[in-house]
Scaffold this active site. Structure first.
Site, PDB file in Angstrom:
ATOM      1  N   ASP A  43       0.995  -1.120   0.020  1.00 32.45           N
ATOM      2  CA  ASP A  43      -0.155  -0.018  -0.077  1.00 32.45           C
ATOM      3  C   ASP A  43       0.755   1.284   0.137  1.00 32.45           C
ATOM      4  O   ASP A  43       1.515   1.544   1.009  1.00 32.45           O
ATOM      5  CB  ASP A  43      -0.750  -0.061   1.194  1.00 32.45           C
ATOM      6  CG  ASP A  43      -1.892   1.308   1.158  1.00 32.45           C
ATOM      7  OD1 ASP A  43      -2.877   1.048   0.669  1.00 32.45           O
ATOM      8  OD2 ASP A  43      -1.556   2.299   1.877  1.00 32.45           O
ATOM      9  N   TYR A  48       3.204   9.705  -0.772  1.00 29.95           N
ATOM     10  CA  TYR A  48       4.171   9.059   0.117  1.00 29.95           C
ATOM     11  C   TYR A  48       5.614   9.437  -0.634  1.00 29.95           C
ATOM     12  O   TYR A  48       6.536   9.114   0.009  1.00 29.95           O
ATOM     13  CB  TYR A  48       3.965   7.760   0.401  1.00 29.95           C
ATOM     14  CG  TYR A  48       2.860   7.425   0.936  1.00 29.95           C
ATOM     15  CD1 TYR A  48       1.951   8.286   1.759  1.00 29.95           C
ATOM     16  CD2 TYR A  48       2.366   5.920   1.085  1.00 29.95           C
ATOM     17  CE1 TYR A  48       0.724   7.927   2.224  1.00 29.95           C
ATOM     18  CE2 TYR A  48       1.060   5.692   1.792  1.00 29.95           C
ATOM     19  CZ  TYR A  48       0.322   6.603   2.362  1.00 29.95           C
ATOM     20  OH  TYR A  48      -0.762   6.302   2.756  1.00 29.95           O
ATOM     21  N   LYS A  73      -2.580   5.745  -4.390  1.00 29.48           N
ATOM     22  CA  LYS A  73      -3.777   6.748  -3.889  1.00 29.48           C
ATOM     23  C   LYS A  73      -3.426   7.911  -4.905  1.00 29.48           C
ATOM     24  O   LYS A  73      -2.331   8.345  -5.014  1.00 29.48           O
ATOM     25  CB  LYS A  73      -3.969   6.985  -2.452  1.00 29.48           C
ATOM     26  CG  LYS A  73      -3.838   5.703  -1.671  1.00 29.48           C
ATOM     27  CD  LYS A  73      -4.023   6.019  -0.124  1.00 29.48           C
ATOM     28  CE  LYS A  73      -3.397   4.719   0.565  1.00 29.48           C
ATOM     29  NZ  LYS A  73      -2.067   4.839   0.718  1.00 29.48           N
ATOM     30  N   HIS A 106      -7.524   9.514  -1.912  1.00 30.72           N
ATOM     31  CA  HIS A 106      -6.852   9.657  -0.765  1.00 30.72           C
ATOM     32  C   HIS A 106      -7.718  10.363   0.219  1.00 30.72           C
ATOM     33  O   HIS A 106      -7.976   9.663   1.363  1.00 30.72           O
ATOM     34  CB  HIS A 106      -5.683  10.430  -0.901  1.00 30.72           C
ATOM     35  CG  HIS A 106      -4.665   9.825   0.204  1.00 30.72           C
ATOM     36  ND1 HIS A 106      -3.041   9.821  -0.400  1.00 30.72           N
ATOM     37  CD2 HIS A 106      -4.603   9.651   1.530  1.00 30.72           C
ATOM     38  CE1 HIS A 106      -2.534   9.329   0.707  1.00 30.72           C
ATOM     39  NE2 HIS A 106      -3.435   9.310   1.936  1.00 30.72           N
TER      40      HIS A 106
HETATM   41  P1  NDP Z   1       0.773   1.718  11.914  1.00 25.27           P
HETATM   42  O1  NDP Z   1      -0.409   1.650  12.542  1.00 25.27           O
HETATM   43  O2  NDP Z   1       1.185   0.597  10.871  1.00 25.27           O
HETATM   44  O3  NDP Z   1       1.903   1.817  12.674  1.00 25.27           O
HETATM   45  C1  NDP Z   1       3.317   1.999  12.315  1.00 25.27           C
HETATM   46  C2  NDP Z   1       4.252   2.231  13.541  1.00 25.27           C
HETATM   47  O4  NDP Z   1       4.404   1.244  14.442  1.00 25.27           O
HETATM   48  C3  NDP Z   1       5.672   2.720  13.145  1.00 25.27           C
HETATM   49  O5  NDP Z   1       6.264   3.609  14.306  1.00 25.27           O
HETATM   50  C4  NDP Z   1       6.509   1.429  13.384  1.00 25.27           C
HETATM   51  O6  NDP Z   1       7.907   1.463  13.855  1.00 25.27           O
HETATM   52  C5  NDP Z   1       5.508   0.722  14.711  1.00 25.27           C
HETATM   53  N1  NDP Z   1       5.581  -0.838  14.498  1.00 25.27           N
HETATM   54  C6  NDP Z   1       5.427  -1.280  13.477  1.00 25.27           C
HETATM   55  N2  NDP Z   1       5.184  -2.841  13.954  1.00 25.27           N
HETATM   56  C7  NDP Z   1       5.774  -2.807  15.165  1.00 25.27           C
HETATM   57  C8  NDP Z   1       5.638  -3.994  16.019  1.00 25.27           C
HETATM   58  N3  NDP Z   1       5.623  -5.198  15.656  1.00 25.27           N
HETATM   59  N4  NDP Z   1       5.987  -3.653  17.100  1.00 25.27           N
HETATM   60  C9  NDP Z   1       6.052  -2.378  17.749  1.00 25.27           C
HETATM   61  N5  NDP Z   1       5.929  -1.362  16.859  1.00 25.27           N
HETATM   62  C10 NDP Z   1       5.716  -1.535  15.622  1.00 25.27           C
HETATM   63  O7  NDP Z   1       0.864   3.165  11.160  1.00 25.27           O
HETATM   64  P2  NDP Z   1       0.926   3.840   9.652  1.00 25.27           P
HETATM   65  O8  NDP Z   1       0.539   5.098   9.875  1.00 25.27           O
HETATM   66  O9  NDP Z   1       1.959   3.391   8.952  1.00 25.27           O
HETATM   67  O10 NDP Z   1      -0.437   2.823   9.073  1.00 25.27           O
HETATM   68  C11 NDP Z   1      -0.016   1.513   8.267  1.00 25.27           C
HETATM   69  C12 NDP Z   1      -0.359   2.072   6.752  1.00 25.27           C
HETATM   70  O11 NDP Z   1      -1.760   2.417   6.364  1.00 25.27           O
HETATM   71  C13 NDP Z   1       0.515   3.275   6.139  1.00 25.27           C
HETATM   72  O12 NDP Z   1       1.951   2.898   6.078  1.00 25.27           O
HETATM   73  C14 NDP Z   1      -0.004   3.476   4.858  1.00 25.27           C
HETATM   74  O13 NDP Z   1       0.252   2.586   3.854  1.00 25.27           O
HETATM   75  C15 NDP Z   1      -1.636   3.459   5.241  1.00 25.27           C
HETATM   76  N6  NDP Z   1      -1.933   4.871   5.869  1.00 25.27           N
HETATM   77  C16 NDP Z   1      -3.113   5.399   5.126  1.00 25.27           C
HETATM   78  C17 NDP Z   1      -3.686   6.620   5.289  1.00 25.27           C
HETATM   79  C18 NDP Z   1      -4.787   7.319   4.578  1.00 25.27           C
HETATM   80  O14 NDP Z   1      -4.894   8.231   4.860  1.00 25.27           O
HETATM   81  N7  NDP Z   1      -5.245   6.470   3.598  1.00 25.27           N
HETATM   82  C19 NDP Z   1      -3.103   7.309   6.818  1.00 25.27           C
HETATM   83  C20 NDP Z   1      -2.128   6.675   7.313  1.00 25.27           C
HETATM   84  C21 NDP Z   1      -1.723   5.542   6.692  1.00 25.27           C
HETATM   85  P3  NDP Z   1       8.898   1.002  12.902  1.00 25.27           P
HETATM   86  O15 NDP Z   1       8.787   1.288  11.400  1.00 25.27           O
HETATM   87  O16 NDP Z   1      10.152   1.704  13.631  1.00 25.27           O
HETATM   88  O17 NDP Z   1       8.804  -0.542  12.945  1.00 25.27           O
END
Ligand code: NDP
Length: 279
Positions: A43, A48, A73, A106
Site C-alpha cells: 500500500d 508518500y 492513491k 486519498h
Molecule cells: P501503523 O499503525 O502501521 O504503525 C506504524 C508504527 O508502528 C511505526 O512507528 C512502526 O515503527 C511501529 N511498529 C510496526 N510494527 C511494530 C511492532 N511489531 N511492534 C512495535 N512497533 C511496531 O501506522 P501507519 O500510519 O504506517 O499505517 C499503516 C499504513 O496505512 C501506512 O503505511 C499507509 O500505507 C496506510 N495509511 C494510510 C492513510 C490514509 O490516509 N489512507 C493514513 C495513514 C496510513 P518501525 O517502522 O520503527 O518499526
C-alpha cells in the site's frame, strides 16, 4: 495467506505492507524484506513520494506481476478531470506497472466526484482492477455510491483497537464496501494499546506480541490490515498472524477497548483538512 473477495469479484490479500513515512531511500529494502517474508500486497500513495522505490523492489523480487496486489492513491490536488489522468500516469510510470490492482481517492476533499468518474473510466478500460476511497465517513460514502456507477471496492480508514469503527463497519458491510484499516497499530499511539493489560495478557496466552494481537483482532473482524514497519524483525512479526485464533471472549474483551474516536486521520477535523491542503 487469507484473501478477501471485493465487490467486483477481485481477490485481495487480507494483510498487506504499508509504506507511509518510510523514506524513499529505505523503501526499496523494506518492501524487498516484506516480499521476502510473504506479503503480496503493498500500500503506497503518490503523496508518500516512494512509489518509484516500491516499483524497484517489485522488479528486484523476481515475483510474477499477477502474484502481487499493488495499491496506490490519488492525492486531492489532482482531482480535476485531466489532472487525475495525468497523476495516474505519473504513479504508473513511477511504479513501473502497466496495470494497477487498486486505486484510491486519498481523501474526501475537493472535486472528488470528478476524480471518481475518471477512476471509473480507468476501471472500465481494465487498467485498474478495483477502485476505492479512503477517509470517507459513512455519509459521504453513501452519497458517492448513490450518484455514481461503481460502488467503491474498499474504504481505507483509520482503524485500530482504540478506534475500531464498529458503526462505519456496519455501513460498509451494508453497501458491500470492504473495510481496510490504516494505522492498524495506532501509528504513534501504539504504546497505549500495547501496554493495555488485556492486550498484554491475551498476547501472553497465545505466545504472541501485542502487535500481533492488534492485527489478528482486525483480521478476525474481516478488516484488511496494512501495518508499516521499517524493521525486518517487525515486518516478519506483523505477518506472522495466521497460526492462531482469538476466542469469542478475547474478541469481546478487545472490542471493549474501542473509544470510537479517530486519533490520526479524522477528515472532519479542520486542522487535518488545513494540513491536507498544504501537502
Ligand atoms: P501503523 O499503525 O502501521 O504503525 C506504524 C508504527 O508502528 C511505526 O512507528 C512502526 O515503527 C511501529 N511498529 C510496526 N510494527 C511494530 C511492532 N511489531 N511492534 C512495535 N512497533 C511496531 O501506522 P501507519 O500510519 O504506517 O499505517 C499503516 C499504513 O496505512 C501506512 O503505511 C499507509 O500505507 C496506510 N495509511 C494510510 C492513510 C490514509 O490516509 N489512507 C493514513 C495513514 C496510513 P518501525 O517502522 O520503527 O518499526
Amino acid at each position: 495467506m487469507k484473501t478477501i473477495r471485493l465487490n467486483n469479484g477481485v481477490m485481495m490479500p487480507a494483510v498487506g505492507f504499508g509504506v507511509y513515512q518510510i523514506a524513499p531511500e529505505a523503501t526499496e529494502r523494506a518492501v524487498g524484506d516484506a516480499l521476502e517474508v510473504g506479503y503480496r500486497m503493498i500500500d503506497t500513495a503518490a503523496s508518500y513520494f516512494n512509489e518509484e522505490q516500491v516499483g524497484n523492489a517489485i522488479r528486484s523480487s523476481g515475483l510474477k506481476r499477477e502474484e502481487l496486489f499493488v495499491t496506490t492513491k490519488l492525492w486531492v490536488q489532482d482531482y480535476e478531470y485531466d489532472d487525475a489522468l495525468r497523476a495516474f500516469d505519473r504513479s504508473m510510470k513511477a511504479l513501473g506497472l502497466d496495470y494497477l490492482d487498486l486505486f484510491l481517492l486519498h481523501k474526501p476533499y475537493g472535486n472528488y466526484y470528478a476524480a471518481w468518474r475518471e477512476l471509473e473510466k480507468l476501471h472500465d478500460e481494465g487498467i485498474i482492477r478495483a477502485i476505492g476511497v479512503s477517509n470517507f465517513d459513512p455519509g459521504r460514502l453513501i452519497d458517492l455510491i448513490e450518484f455514481n456507477e461503481i460502488t467503491p471496492a474498499v474504504n481505507q480508514i483509520e482503524t485500530h483497537l482504540l478506534c475500531q469503527r464498529q458503526i462505519a463497519h456496519q455501513w460498509m458491510e451494508k453497501y458491500h464496501v470492504r473495510h481496510m484499516a490504516y494505522a492498524p497499530l495506532g501509528q504513534g499511539h501504539k504504546n497505549e494499546m500495547f501496554e493495555n493489560p488485556a492486550v498484554a495478557e491475551i498476547a501472553k496466552v497465545h505466545g504472541k506480541t501485542p502487535a500481533q494481537i492488534a492485527l489478528r483482532f482486525l483480521m478476525q473482524n474481516d478488516v484488511i490490515v496494512i501495518p508499516k514497519s521499517a524493521h525486518e524483525e517487525r515486518i516478519k512479526e506483523n505477518f506472522n498472524i495466521f497460526d492462531f485464533m482469538l476466542s469469542a471472549s478475547e474478541m469481546e474483551q478487545l472490542r471493549s477497548m474501542d473509544t470510537a474516536t479517530p486519533m490520526i486521520g479524522d477528515p472532519e477535523n479542520p486542522e487535518k483538512t488545513e494540513f491536507a491542503m498544504t501537502w
